[in-house]
Design an enzyme around this catalytic site. Structure first.
Site, PDB file in Angstrom:
ATOM      1  N   ASP A 239       3.262   0.711 -10.649  1.00 45.13           N
ATOM      2  CA  ASP A 239       4.695   0.244 -10.716  1.00 45.13           C
ATOM      3  C   ASP A 239       4.903  -0.767 -11.708  1.00 45.13           C
ATOM      4  OD1 ASP A 239       6.680  -1.523  -9.668  1.00 45.13           O
ATOM      5  OD2 ASP A 239       6.401  -0.659  -7.679  1.00 45.13           O
ATOM      6  N   HIS A 305      -0.212  -4.514  -4.492  1.00 47.36           N
ATOM      7  CA  HIS A 305       1.054  -5.513  -4.574  1.00 47.36           C
ATOM      8  C   HIS A 305       1.756  -5.199  -3.237  1.00 47.36           C
ATOM      9  CE1 HIS A 305       3.996  -2.339  -5.367  1.00 47.36           C
ATOM     10  NE2 HIS A 305       3.147  -1.577  -5.887  1.00 47.36           N
ATOM     11  N   CYS A 316       4.180  -1.533  -2.114  1.00 47.40           N
ATOM     12  CA  CYS A 316       3.828  -0.191  -2.710  1.00 47.40           C
ATOM     13  C   CYS A 316       4.379   1.016  -2.318  1.00 47.40           C
ATOM     14  CB  CYS A 316       2.323  -0.153  -3.030  1.00 47.40           C
ATOM     15  SG  CYS A 316       1.637   1.023  -4.047  1.00 47.40           S
TER      16      CYS A 316
END
Length: 576
Positions: A239, A305, A316
């Site tokens: 990401d 995350h 996520c």
């Protein structure tokens, strides 16, 4: 065949202590299967977030622009010589044995362990680099209004030089009077130019002051060995909101960390074992970074995350925005790697594991501090925000003592002294980043969803250390990396295609320059992946809504990426 034990007369692997947790009930539970890869941001929210991010980035300070340049004498070059825009002042952390040095004048409101000087330099780098991408659309909008002027080409080139630092391709500008200006191609061209400038500046000027041999890198390398680790291998999620995890959130010298980004932080176990083998082989053959008989370990870290603002939608995507699943599957992947090494090279070859969570809204980390036996508790962690509040009123030396005590208390079992030192340093570094987000982003990012500028495909991108600059699709082939790439394309359908703009894809394969023919093979590899991308997303490519830039880089030298070709081509004309 029975597994070899660590008691062989001839050690077959490094002899660091075996670190494996005892069998627990949690170990027997099956990790939840990943949710469908599906970014949850809606179109309107994505666009609004990007607008807010751009507005906040401009603020009261705007990166300086180069002076206007006149057109070249011949005016016919399609790819003019690039002029590198000025970059931010180097980020000098000036570390000592007791930790990062602070600003000479204490900044009001900052934590006593915050490095205000570093924050200011990192902010300048962020504005300078991201600004080069974010000025593209405003410039193209101005060109759209000018395209029917008599001196349009000259005006367009002056505007591009002043705002973007490079000229635009003449074949597109010179045909604007016969048809509408090809904004899609211009947009992709400008994004690729901005990327090339970013790579050139990063490698030639070292704006983060963290390349191999730099003072920060040498100091941290020594500190890492003191903690009992000879290599730090970190896998954050692919990401784009974690692209700055190393240089910003953790404040580590990029050259001191082996970074491999994967969707959901689900790294490839076999490839990681191969990299472990290369690391240990070098220790045996060269004694680098220390001899193989030294009592140090290979530390593998996963950074998953989550979102504190919108935990059910902006977490996520690879784990369906499920924090528990992201942490559990990250830990399972770490254990799989550890087991693979032990099964293949005996238990004396055990590696150490560390699981870290990161809030993509505030950049605050939470650390699942492991015990000496390697045990990790998924239900308990040490949050950097709690550390911040617990130490903000203390003197710097008192704050460091308190952080160490908090790390000891948070450990899943009897902790390892070296691990405690490293985790304490990471938490201390993260305090500066918490203040950074508070100083320059109001405490949390306005673009709390996806707002990446391009997709990076392949192996490399050492120069990318900025939040939401790149969505990574780490892969060797499109077939094996299709899920990661599909997520990126879906994200950019909302960010770009919905506005009629193409998806910029930068392909990158690094190679070892000392190996004969490696560069040529890397270029051929780029070509194969480009062809596979064009076949997989043929409709987008045919509509001019996906463009590719092919680049390679010699990883054995500190040099920028080399552009070898692009999907943007122009007819030369002539002939019958």
């Amino acid at each position: 065949m029975r597994r070899r034990t660590a008691n062989n007369e001839r050690p077959l692997a490094p002899t660091a202590p075996r670190r494996r947790p005892g069998q627990t009930e949690a170990d027997n539970q099956t990790a939840a299967s990943p949710a469908e890869l599906n970014p949850a941001s809606s179109l309107s929210k994505v666009l609004r977030q990007r607008e807010l991010a751009n507005a906040s980035r401009v603020g009261n300070s705007r990166p300086s622009r180069p002076s206007k340049a006149e057109l070249s004498a011949n005016g016919s070059s399609i790819r003019p010589t690039r002029r590198v825009r000025p970059v931010a002042t180097q980020v000098v952390l000036d570390r000592s044995s007791s930790g990062p040095a602070r600003s000479r004048s204490s900044s009001s409101g900052l934590h006593p362990l915050s490095n205000g000087q570093s924050n200011a330099a990192l902010r300048a780098y962020e504005e300078s680099t991201l600004g080069s991408f974010d000025r593209i659309v405003p410039v193209l909008k101005r060109l759209s209004a000018l395209q029917h002027e008599n001196d349009f080409v000259a005006q367009a080139q002056r505007l591009a030089q002043a705002e973007l630092g490079h000229e635009l391709p003449l074949p597109i500008l010179e045909t604007a009077w016969t048809s509408q200006l090809d904004m899609r191609t211009l947009f992709a061209w400008c994004v690729f130019e901005a990327y090339e400038q970013t790579s050139i500046s990063f490698f030639n000027e070292d704006p983060l002051a963290a390349q191999d041999g730099s003072r920060d890198a040498e100091v941290f390398n020594a500190f890492l060995l003191e903690c009992g680790f000879h290599l730090l291998d970190i896998t954050p999620c692919a990401d784009g909101r974690l692209a700055h995890a190393i240089a910003y959130a953790l404040r580590l010298p990029f050259s001191s960390v082996r970074r491999r980004s994967h969707a959901g932080a689900m790294f490839d176990v076999e490839n990681t074992v191969d990299r472990w083998v290369k690391t240990e082989h070098r220790r045996y053959r060269e004694g680098t970074p220390n001899p193989a008989h030294s009592d140090t370990r290979y530390l593998k870290v996963v950074v998953y995350h989550f979102s504190s603002k919108d935990p059910c939608h902006e977490g996520c995507a690879a784990h369906g925005s499920d924090d528990k699943a992201a942490a559990a599957q990250g830990l399972q992947r770490l254990k799989d790697f550890q087991q693979a090494v032990e099964n293949s090279f005996c238990c004396g070859a055990s590696v150490d594991l560390l699981l870290i969570g990161m809030d993509t809204d505030t950049d605050a980390i939470r650390v699942h501090v492991p015990g000496r036996d390697g045990s990790t508790d998924l239900e308990h962690w040490l949050d950097a925000r709690d550390v911040y509040e617990a130490t903000r009123s203390l003197r710097a030396d008192q704050a460091r003592e308190r952080i160490n005590a908090l790390v000891l208390e948070a450990a899943a079992g009897s902790p390892d002294e070296g691990m405690v030192k490293l985790v304490a340093r990471l938490l201390e570094n993260n305090l500066s980043q918490i203040d950074y987000v508070r100083q320059y982003h109001g405490g949390s990012y306005s673009d709390f969803g996806h707002a990446e500028r391009f997709i990076g495909v392949g192996i490399g991108f050492k120069e990318v250390h900025l939040r939401n600059l790149t969505y990574f699709a780490y892969m060797d082939t499109v077939e094996e990396g299709a899920p990661d790439l599909d997520v990126g394309v879906k994200i950019f359908k909302g960010l770009n295609v919905s506005r009629g703009l193409p998806i910029p894809v930068v392909l990158r394969f690094d190679y070892h320059g000392a190996v004969p023919g490696a560069r040529e093979r890397a270029i051929a590899h780029c070509g194969r992946v480009k062809a596979a991308i064009e076949a997989r997303y043929s409709e987008l490519c045919q509509q001019g809504l996906l463009h590719t830039l092919l680049t390679v880089r010699d990883r054995d030298r500190h040099v920028p990426a080399e552009t070898v070709s692009s999907s943007i081509t122009f007819n030369t004309g002539g002939g019958h």
